[in-house]
Design a protein around this motif. Structure first.
Motif, PDB file in Angstrom:
ATOM      1  N   GLU A 138       0.821  -1.203   0.000  1.00 11.85           N
ATOM      2  CA  GLU A 138       0.000   0.000   0.000  1.00 11.85           C
ATOM      3  C   GLU A 138       0.863   1.263   0.000  1.00 11.85           C
ATOM      4  O   GLU A 138       0.534   2.254  -0.664  1.00 11.85           O
ATOM      5  N   PHE A 139       2.005   1.226   0.726  1.00  9.93           N
ATOM      6  CA  PHE A 139       2.877   2.391   0.767  1.00  9.93           C
ATOM      7  C   PHE A 139       3.479   2.665  -0.614  1.00  9.93           C
ATOM      8  O   PHE A 139       3.564   3.815  -1.054  1.00  9.93           O
ATOM      9  N   ILE A 140       3.916   1.618  -1.298  1.00 12.27           N
ATOM     10  CA  ILE A 140       4.476   1.808  -2.643  1.00 12.27           C
ATOM     11  C   ILE A 140       3.403   2.322  -3.599  1.00 12.27           C
ATOM     12  O   ILE A 140       3.658   3.173  -4.455  1.00 12.27           O
ATOM     13  N   ARG A 141       2.161   1.833  -3.441  1.00 12.52           N
ATOM     14  CA  ARG A 141       1.044   2.339  -4.272  1.00 12.52           C
ATOM     15  C   ARG A 141       0.851   3.841  -4.045  1.00 12.52           C
ATOM     16  O   ARG A 141       0.646   4.604  -5.000  1.00 12.52           O
ATOM     17  N   LEU A 142       0.938   4.248  -2.773  1.00 11.60           N
ATOM     18  CA  LEU A 142       0.750   5.666  -2.459  1.00 11.60           C
ATOM     19  C   LEU A 142       1.850   6.526  -3.087  1.00 11.60           C
ATOM     20  O   LEU A 142       1.592   7.620  -3.593  1.00 11.60           O
ATOM     21  N   ILE A 143       3.096   6.025  -3.063  1.00 15.09           N
ATOM     22  CA  ILE A 143       4.203   6.763  -3.694  1.00 15.09           C
ATOM     23  C   ILE A 143       3.927   6.953  -5.185  1.00 15.09           C
ATOM     24  O   ILE A 143       4.068   8.054  -5.736  1.00 15.09           O
ATOM     25  N   LEU A 144       3.501   5.876  -5.838  1.00 11.78           N
ATOM     26  CA  LEU A 144       3.245   5.942  -7.278  1.00 11.78           C
ATOM     27  C   LEU A 144       2.055   6.857  -7.597  1.00 11.78           C
ATOM     28  O   LEU A 144       2.075   7.596  -8.596  1.00 11.78           O
ATOM     29  N   ARG A 145       1.036   6.840  -6.755  1.00 12.31           N
ATOM     30  CA  ARG A 145      -0.128   7.715  -6.984  1.00 12.31           C
ATOM     31  C   ARG A 145       0.262   9.194  -6.855  1.00 12.31           C
ATOM     32  O   ARG A 145      -0.206  10.041  -7.627  1.00 12.31           O
ATOM     33  N   LEU A 146       1.132   9.490  -5.865  1.00 11.94           N
ATOM     34  CA  LEU A 146       1.583  10.872  -5.709  1.00 11.94           C
ATOM     35  C   LEU A 146       2.443  11.305  -6.893  1.00 11.94           C
ATOM     36  O   LEU A 146       2.413  12.470  -7.307  1.00 11.94           O
ATOM     37  N   MET A 147       3.202  10.363  -7.444  1.00 11.53           N
ATOM     38  CA  MET A 147       3.996  10.679  -8.639  1.00 11.53           C
ATOM     39  C   MET A 147       3.099  11.054  -9.814  1.00 11.53           C
ATOM     40  O   MET A 147       3.446  11.923 -10.629  1.00 11.53           O
ATOM     41  N   ALA A 148       1.959  10.408  -9.914  1.00 12.47           N
ATOM     42  CA  ALA A 148       1.055  10.664 -11.040  1.00 12.47           C
ATOM     43  C   ALA A 148       0.556  12.110 -11.043  1.00 12.47           C
ATOM     44  O   ALA A 148       0.248  12.667 -12.093  1.00 12.47           O
ATOM     45  N   LEU A 149       0.501  12.732  -9.856  1.00 12.34           N
ATOM     46  CA  LEU A 149       0.034  14.123  -9.772  1.00 12.34           C
ATOM     47  C   LEU A 149       1.077  15.091 -10.334  1.00 12.34           C
ATOM     48  O   LEU A 149       0.720  16.197 -10.765  1.00 12.34           O
ATOM     49  N   GLN A 150       2.346  14.706 -10.304  1.00 16.76           N
ATOM     50  CA  GLN A 150       3.462  15.511 -10.806  1.00 16.76           C
ATOM     51  C   GLN A 150       3.511  16.919 -10.184  1.00 16.76           C
ATOM     52  O   GLN A 150       3.864  17.893 -10.832  1.00 16.76           O
ATOM     53  N   ASP A 151       3.135  16.989  -8.893  1.00 11.76           N
ATOM     54  CA  ASP A 151       3.215  18.268  -8.174  1.00 11.76           C
ATOM     55  C   ASP A 151       4.656  18.580  -7.744  1.00 11.76           C
ATOM     56  O   ASP A 151       5.046  19.742  -7.642  1.00 11.76           O
ATOM     57  N   THR A 152       5.409  17.526  -7.437  1.00 15.17           N
ATOM     58  CA  THR A 152       6.799  17.700  -6.971  1.00 15.17           C
ATOM     59  C   THR A 152       7.703  16.863  -7.869  1.00 15.17           C
ATOM     60  O   THR A 152       8.117  15.765  -7.506  1.00 15.17           O
ATOM     61  N   LYS A 153       7.989  17.403  -9.076  1.00 20.55           N
ATOM     62  CA  LYS A 153       8.713  16.610 -10.066  1.00 20.55           C
ATOM     63  C   LYS A 153      10.107  16.195  -9.599  1.00 20.55           C
ATOM     64  O   LYS A 153      10.560  15.081  -9.871  1.00 20.55           O
ATOM     65  N   GLU A 154      10.811  17.081  -8.894  1.00 21.01           N
ATOM     66  CA  GLU A 154      12.179  16.747  -8.469  1.00 21.01           C
ATOM     67  C   GLU A 154      12.175  15.622  -7.439  1.00 21.01           C
ATOM     68  O   GLU A 154      12.959  14.682  -7.525  1.00 21.01           O
ATOM     69  N   LEU A 155      11.257  15.712  -6.476  1.00 19.49           N
ATOM     70  CA  LEU A 155      11.145  14.644  -5.475  1.00 19.49           C
ATOM     71  C   LEU A 155      10.705  13.347  -6.145  1.00 19.49           C
ATOM     72  O   LEU A 155      11.227  12.260  -5.833  1.00 19.49           O
ATOM     73  N   ASN A 156       9.741  13.448  -7.074  1.00 20.75           N
ATOM     74  CA  ASN A 156       9.271  12.252  -7.775  1.00 20.75           C
ATOM     75  C   ASN A 156      10.398  11.595  -8.565  1.00 20.75           C
ATOM     76  O   ASN A 156      10.554  10.366  -8.567  1.00 20.75           O
ATOM     77  N   THR A 157      11.203  12.415  -9.247  1.00 19.92           N
ATOM     78  CA  THR A 157      12.318  11.877 -10.040  1.00 19.92           C
ATOM     79  C   THR A 157      13.316  11.171  -9.137  1.00 19.92           C
ATOM     80  O   THR A 157      13.843  10.102  -9.467  1.00 19.92           O
ATOM     81  N   LEU A 158      13.582  11.772  -7.980  1.00 24.24           N
ATOM     82  CA  LEU A 158      14.513  11.191  -7.020  1.00 24.24           C
ATOM     83  C   LEU A 158      14.007   9.837  -6.530  1.00 24.24           C
ATOM     84  O   LEU A 158      14.746   8.844  -6.510  1.00 24.24           O
ATOM     85  N   LEU A 159      12.736   9.766  -6.147  1.00 21.86           N
ATOM     86  CA  LEU A 159      12.166   8.524  -5.616  1.00 21.86           C
ATOM     87  C   LEU A 159      12.046   7.451  -6.691  1.00 21.86           C
ATOM     88  O   LEU A 159      12.243   6.264  -6.418  1.00 21.86           O
ATOM     89  N   LEU A 160      11.724   7.866  -7.903  1.00 23.21           N
ATOM     90  CA  LEU A 160      11.626   6.894  -8.997  1.00 23.21           C
ATOM     91  C   LEU A 160      12.998   6.262  -9.255  1.00 23.21           C
ATOM     92  O   LEU A 160      13.109   5.046  -9.449  1.00 23.21           O
ATOM     93  N   GLY A 161      14.040   7.092  -9.219  1.00 21.91           N
ATOM     94  CA  GLY A 161      15.400   6.560  -9.379  1.00 21.91           C
ATOM     95  C   GLY A 161      15.771   5.625  -8.244  1.00 21.91           C
ATOM     96  O   GLY A 161      16.429   4.601  -8.453  1.00 21.91           O
ATOM     97  N   ARG A 162      15.340   5.974  -7.028  1.00 18.99           N
ATOM     98  CA  ARG A 162      15.658   5.126  -5.873  1.00 18.99           C
ATOM     99  C   ARG A 162      14.931   3.789  -5.960  1.00 18.99           C
ATOM    100  O   ARG A 162      15.504   2.737  -5.633  1.00 18.99           O
TER     101      ARG A 162
END
Length: 812
Positions: A588-612
């Motif tokens: 569920e936590f990983i799902r939440l991370i991916l859902r927040l990425m879909a909003l693209q509100d914080t592109k730099e944080l999203n890019t960092l987490l996607l790389g991680r």
């Protein structure tokens, strides 16, 4: 051989007493069959092995030829002698005769051991063929060789007695010979004390005249100096094998021949092909026996016999155990500390730091400093000729970790004056391998006293934290009062801080302390509203051992990332998510991370987490399977999630791979508005079952939106930038480049940093192992491993206002 009487008590009306040898086994089988066929119960008492009568005959002198060798080399695949070995061999005649026998127990005797005509041979790599040993005249042939008396009880040597004033090395040597006479002629496992120390011993009876003896887990009986690197990756591994084979006579079952072979392998944990091998061999062989008029000593027990021996020899006898004593160190043609420093003065200069020669000089001087007294060390440190290399000499004094070295260093340092040299000494002290308690107490006094210079105070706090962490890794040390004193001091001062710089200092202190019971304090600050304390607390949590992270902590970190209570800085969110992802997060936590990425509100944080996430998936099967499952759903496997347009990144790469250890690095680069916000490079070294963060190099910046163009985002900070360095999990005081735009522009206009500038330099100890291994032949082998690194972190930056660009270079 005494035949065994076996009594069979059979309730089937058959009671028989059988005296059997080997051929008597048929009768045992017959008796068992009779009992099995009878309707009643039976009780059978059998011996499991034959019992032998062993005793040395009174009035007989047993003459044994004896030789022993000690060879040194690099680790070999098999314990065999090679042409590259160096070492020595001793040959002699050992004469043994009983001088007392217990009135009612023939198995209990006092044996007299005398050594005759010892000769020493040495082996060098250019030695003669085929064995390479050449006779050498030595002190061995001139020693007064007094007899040694053994209380021998059926193969067990309970005590030894020697004449007061006997040469220590000769006495140890004779204990080594005596140890061969301690053996059993049955299958048994027991704990014994002999020249090797206190060992777990296993005897295996091959037949009536052949016995093997295997020793393992030997511990020093007499306390000797021992230390090892507390970080396992940088430690040493010592493997030992000790085996003795006995051939006994057919009649008395005394030793006809004994052959002992032992090997001790010292290997570098992170590079096991590097190390050393000690191989020792003993051969004791019966050459003959003859009748003699042995002086018989009287007494009903051993104590009375010892008095009788002492009276007739007119010499005092010392009661001793079979374990050997440490040898006194003797230095032949050694150079003094002053002479060595003179030899290495040029090599120790600052311009040579970061070179192999500098590291070698560090190790050569370290050994001498550890042996020197305070007055000698102090004279070298205060010598005006050595002032240009004083900082390097302070590195060595800190690494020595002895009371004389520490007191000598303090005598030349002025903690209330300029901070350069005191900080250099404290830095080296914080990276020591096995700090003694008196140094921690001494530094703690300085910390409590406080300091008017904030930088110096922070260095003191970071040093006491690191010293306490290393001290606590040694057995039982965590229970010492000084540990709880330091922990409570840091935690209480953190809570009572009234400004951010104070909080950051103590948070970094707790990061160095690395204790499980400070995790809650750090987590509270990571959850807090204050931005910088939250960032540093989250970073501290990120570097803690995995065993400290509980499920409850992971839940609180999830809430930080999801901002359930209040908004958090993106760096805090990124580090909180990273910790959770490394500890089996829920689907569920990983799902939440991916859902927040879909909003693209914080592109730099999203890019960092996607790389991680991608990076973790390459090594963590759990994350890999979780992502594989989720990406089968188009809701997550789409451009809105996978097509983040940020400049931030997170990745890891392998630096070095070996059979013993691997080295890798992780990089997390966080961009804000097109400008660097925070970058961290962690370099790890991993052995089979341990991991160490060898180096962390972080760059931070803020308040630079004015230089970032139209897309730059104002973060509300004053202009600032700096670096943070962590060596072997010890954070150093941050090196701040500038604070405020005025200071920044001053650097730009003046060209500060356009030339190569050193940020940090010195030498430190990596491997540090010292162990005294008592060999079975009575000699002591000192296994010593030292590894050092000389480092020089420097950089330069060239800024062009006309071309609106900058060029930077960082050298390690």
């Amino acid at each position: 051989m005494v035949v065994t009487t076996v009594v069979l008590m059979l309730h089937c009306r058959v009671t028989a007493a059988l005296t059997v040898g080997v051929g008597g086994l048929t009768w045992l089988i017959w008796g068992a069959l009779q009992c099995a066929l009878a309707p009643a119960h039976a009780f059978v008492l059998l011996s499991s092995y034959p019992a032998y009568t062993r005793q040395f005959e009174f009035g007989t002198l047993y003459m044994y030829g004896y030789e022993t060798s000690v060879l040194l080399n690099e680790p070999q695949p098999l314990p065999v002698s090679t042409t590259k070995d160096v070492g020595f061999r001793v040959e002699l005649t050992a004469e043994l005769t009983p001088v007392w026998q217990h009135p009612t127990n023939a198995h209990e005797q006092v044996l007299q051991l005398t050594v005759v005509t010892p000769k020493l041979s040495v082996k060098a790599r250019q030695g003669p063929s085929p064995e390479g040993f050449a006779h050498k005249t030595s002190k061995v042939e001139k020693y007064s060789l007094h007899p040694l008396f053994m209380h021998w009880d059926n193969g067990q040597i309970k005590k030894v007695y020697h004449i007061d004033g006997s040469e220590s090395s000769v006495l140890n040597f004779m204990k080594g010979i005596s140890s061969l006479f301690q053996h059993q002629v049955k299958n048994v496992k027991q704990v014994e004390v002999d020249a090797s120390g206190k060992c777990e011993v296993t005897y295996k009876l091959i037949d009536s005249t052949h016995v093997t003896k295997l020793k393992k887990n030997c511990k020093n009986v007499v306390p000797v100096e021992y230390f090892n690197q507390t970080n396992k990756v940088l430690g040493a591994q010592v493997d030992s094998q000790v085996t003795t084979s006995y051939v006994l006579t057919n009649d008395e079952k005394i030793i006809r021949k004994a052959t002992s072979m032992e090997t001790h392998f010292l290997r570098v944990e992170a590079r096991k092909q590097s190390g050393a091998e000690v191989m020792s061999k003993q051969v004791l062989q019966l050459k003959g026996r003859e009748k003699v008029n042995t002086l018989k000593y009287t007494g009903k027990n051993v104590a009375e016999v010892v008095k009788s021996i002492s009276s007739k020899l007119k010499k005092a006898l010392i009661t001793d155990q079979l374990a050997t004593n440490p040898d006194s160190k003797e230095c032949i043609a050694c150079k003094s500390l002053k002479e060595l420093v003179n030899n290495f003065r040029n090599t120790l200069s600052s311009k040579n730091l970061g070179s192999k020669g500098s590291a070698i000089a560090f190790l050569r001087l370290l050994k001498k400093v550890r042996e020197s007294d305070q007055e000698t060390i102090q004279a070298v440190l205060k010598d005006k000729k050595n002032f240009p290399i004083l900082a390097q000499l302070l590195d060595i004094a800190a690494a020595a970790q002895t009371e004389p070295a520490h007191k000598a260093a303090k005598s030349v340092l002025k903690f209330n004056g300029p901070t350069g040299l005191p900080e250099r000494y404290l830095l080296s002290l914080s990276l020591t391998t096995h700090p003694p308690e008196f140094i921690i107490n001494d530094i703690m006094k300085l910390v409590k006293k406080g300091h008017k210079n904030d930088k110096m105070l922070e260095t003191l706090v970071l040093t006491i934290s690191s010293l306490t962490h290393t001290f606590c890794k040694l057995p039982s040390n965590c229970k010492q009062p000084i540990v709880s004193e330091v922990r409570n001091f840091l935690a209480e001062n953190l809570r009572s801080c009234e400004n951010e710089p104070c909080q950051l200092m103590y948070i970094r202190g707790l990061k160095n302390l690395r204790m499980a019971d400070t995790m809650d304090v750090l987590l509270e600050f990571a959850e807090g509203v204050a931005r910088k304390p939250a960032i540093y607390a989250a970073r501290a949590l990120q570097t803690m051992p995995d065993s400290y992270i509980t499920k409850e902590m992971c839940k609180r970190l999830e809430r930080i990332f999801l901002e359930l209570h209040h908004q958090h800085d993106s760096s805090v969110r990124a580090m909180a998510a990273d910790i959770v992802l490394r500890h089996k997060p829920s689907e569920e936590f990983i799902r939440l991370i991916l859902r927040l990425m879909a909003l693209q509100d914080t592109k730099e944080l999203n890019t960092l987490l996607l790389g991680r996430l991608r990076d973790l998936a390459t090594t963590d099967k759990y994350i890999q399977q979780m992502l594989k499952k989720l990406f089968q759903d188009p809701k997550y496997n789409n451009y809105h999630i996978l097509g983040q347009g940020g400049l931030s990144s997170s990745f890891s790469r392998l630096l070095y791979q070996d059979k013993s250890a691997n080295s890798s690095f992780n990089n997390m680069l966080e961009i804000n508005g097109g400008l660097l916000k925070r970058s961290t490079v962690d370099v790890f070294v991993e052995s089979q079952d341990a991991q160490m963060r060898l180096l962390s190099f972080g760059i931070f910046a803020g308040g630079l939106a004015v230089f970032g163009g139209e897309g730059a985002v104002d973060d509300g900070e004053d202009a600032n930038a700096g670096i943070e360095i962590t060596l072997m999990d010890t954070q150093l005081r941050p090196f701040v480049f500038f604070t405020g735009q005025g200071e920044l522009m001053g650097h730009v206009w003046s060209g500060t940093g356009s030339e190569r500038t050193t940020a940090l330099q010195g030498s430190l100890l990596l491997q540090d192992h010292m162990q005294v291994v008592p060999l079975q032949n009575g000699f002591n082998a000192e296994l010593s491993l030292n590894g050092a690194i000389s480092y020089d972190f420097a950089g330069q930056v060239q800024v062009s206002l006309w071309n609106r660009n900058a060029h930077s270079l960082v050298e390690v």
